[in-house]
Design a protein around this motif. Structure first.
Motif, short mmCIF file in Angstrom:
data_model
loop_
_atom_site.label_atom_id
_atom_site.label_comp_id
_atom_site.label_asym_id
_atom_site.label_seq_id
_atom_site.Cartn_x
_atom_site.Cartn_y
_atom_site.Cartn_z
N THR A 47 3.90 -5.63 -1.64
CA THR A 47 2.17 -6.58 -1.25
C THR A 47 2.20 -5.78 -2.39
O THR A 47 0.66 -7.02 -2.30
CB THR A 47 2.49 -6.14 0.07
OG1 THR A 47 3.68 -6.67 1.47
CG2 THR A 47 1.47 -7.00 0.61
N GLN A 48 1.41 -4.80 -2.15
CA GLN A 48 0.28 -4.51 -2.59
C GLN A 48 0.17 -4.13 -4.52
O GLN A 48 -0.53 -5.14 -5.41
CB GLN A 48 0.29 -2.89 -3.21
CG GLN A 48 -0.56 -2.43 -1.25
CD GLN A 48 -1.58 -3.57 -1.34
OE1 GLN A 48 -2.42 -3.60 -2.25
NE2 GLN A 48 -2.40 -3.01 0.01
N CYS A 49 1.96 -4.10 -4.78
CA CYS A 49 2.23 -4.64 -6.58
C CYS A 49 1.72 -6.11 -6.87
O CYS A 49 1.21 -7.01 -7.43
CB CYS A 49 3.46 -4.60 -6.71
SG CYS A 49 3.89 -2.74 -6.94
N ARG A 50 2.15 -7.07 -5.63
CA ARG A 50 1.72 -8.75 -5.68
C ARG A 50 0.89 -8.75 -5.86
O ARG A 50 0.17 -9.46 -7.12
CB ARG A 50 2.38 -9.56 -5.13
CG ARG A 50 4.01 -9.57 -4.46
CD ARG A 50 4.62 -10.58 -3.80
NE ARG A 50 4.74 -9.88 -2.76
CZ ARG A 50 5.09 -9.26 -1.91
NH1 ARG A 50 6.66 -8.89 -1.99
NH2 ARG A 50 5.78 -9.06 -0.64
N ASN A 51 -0.28 -8.24 -4.86
CA ASN A 51 -1.96 -8.55 -5.37
C ASN A 51 -2.04 -7.80 -6.46
O ASN A 51 -3.21 -8.86 -7.06
CB ASN A 51 -2.61 -7.36 -4.59
CG ASN A 51 -2.29 -8.42 -3.12
OD1 ASN A 51 -1.54 -9.30 -3.25
ND2 ASN A 51 -2.08 -7.06 -1.03
N MET A 52 -2.29 -6.95 -7.09
CA MET A 52 -3.08 -6.85 -7.97
C MET A 52 -1.75 -8.20 -9.58
O MET A 52 -2.63 -7.73 -10.47
CB MET A 52 -1.95 -5.03 -8.50
CG MET A 52 -2.75 -3.95 -7.50
SD MET A 52 -1.81 -2.22 -7.34
CE MET A 52 0.23 -1.96 -7.22
N ALA A 53 -0.62 -7.67 -9.71
CA ALA A 53 -0.14 -8.66 -10.35
C ALA A 53 -1.03 -10.11 -10.84
O ALA A 53 -1.76 -10.57 -11.50
CB ALA A 53 1.38 -9.25 -9.66
#
Length: 223
Positions: A52-58
């Protein structure tokens, strides 16, 4: 190996498939393409919230999100011999051979030559993967984020995710095996990156927005 054991599975439950253990060497031009972008590894057990956080950072930074788990699940659904072997490995909660992992990651990074950075989600899963990445790509990651989360929280989150997303590898036996594998194999990886001063711990028990703020602080310290 006796008749009672499925093809490719030894007596101790270790998978001994014919899938490649070594990644494909990169050509000099390919290595050059991966010299300048930020490369961030994001580690943590199943259900820690790193996807979830990787998608937000991307989304925020315009990075390419390379989700290893998703890549493996997509491959496992294909009706190829490799896909069938990967499917069996994942159902057992075991690790897919390093060669397959590295080829998938490198191919995905090379398919996004204009990207400012890469978030490699769920990698490396054991020390040999960390060392092979540096050998093949010719560089270390810029930073390694580790999502720190209790086992109870990860099991609860992963089981809920399995129900919502209908993921075959998010059943209780596979989750327990994956967590056991994660804790056993990741400690040498943490030590490896700690010695390089690349490790950044992210407390992942807090509210999602607080976790995201910590992730952003790590990224912005690199720019």
């Amino acid at each position: 190996m006796g008749r009672d054991h499925p093809t490719g599975v030894g007596r101790m439950g270790l998978f001994t498939s014919r899938l490649p253990q070594m990644g494909r060497p990169l050509r000099p031009k390919e290595k050059d393409m991966l010299k300048s972008p930020l490369i961030i590894f994001v580690m943590g057990g199943p259900g820690c919230g790193k996807g979830t956080q990787c998608r937000n950072m991307a989304t925020k930074y315009g990075f390419c999100h390379v989700g290893l788990g998703q890549l493996l699940r997509q491959e496992a659904q294909r009706s190829t011999r490799r896909g069938q072997k990967i499917h069996e490995i994942m159902l057992r909660g075991l690790l897919v051979p390093t060669g397959i992992i590295l080829d998938m990651i490198n191919d995905n990074m090379l398919s996004c030559p204009e990207s400012r950075g890469f978030l490699i989600d769920g990698f490396p899963r054991e020390l040999i993967q960390a060392k092979e990445f540096e050998r093949i790509v010719g560089r270390a990651p810029d930073v390694v984020m580790v999502f720190d989360c209790s086992m109870e929280t990860m099991v609860r989150r992963a089981l809920r995710r399995g129900q919502v997303e209908h993921r075959a590898d998010d059943c209780a036996p596979a989750i327990r095996q994956r967590l056991e594998t994660h804790y056993t194999l990741c400690q040498p990886v943490f030590t490896f990156y700690q010695q390089k001063n690349l490790l950044r711990n992210i407390l992942a028990e807090e509210a999602p927005e607080n976790i995201f703020a910590k992730c952003c602080s790590v990224i912005e310290s690199l720019q």
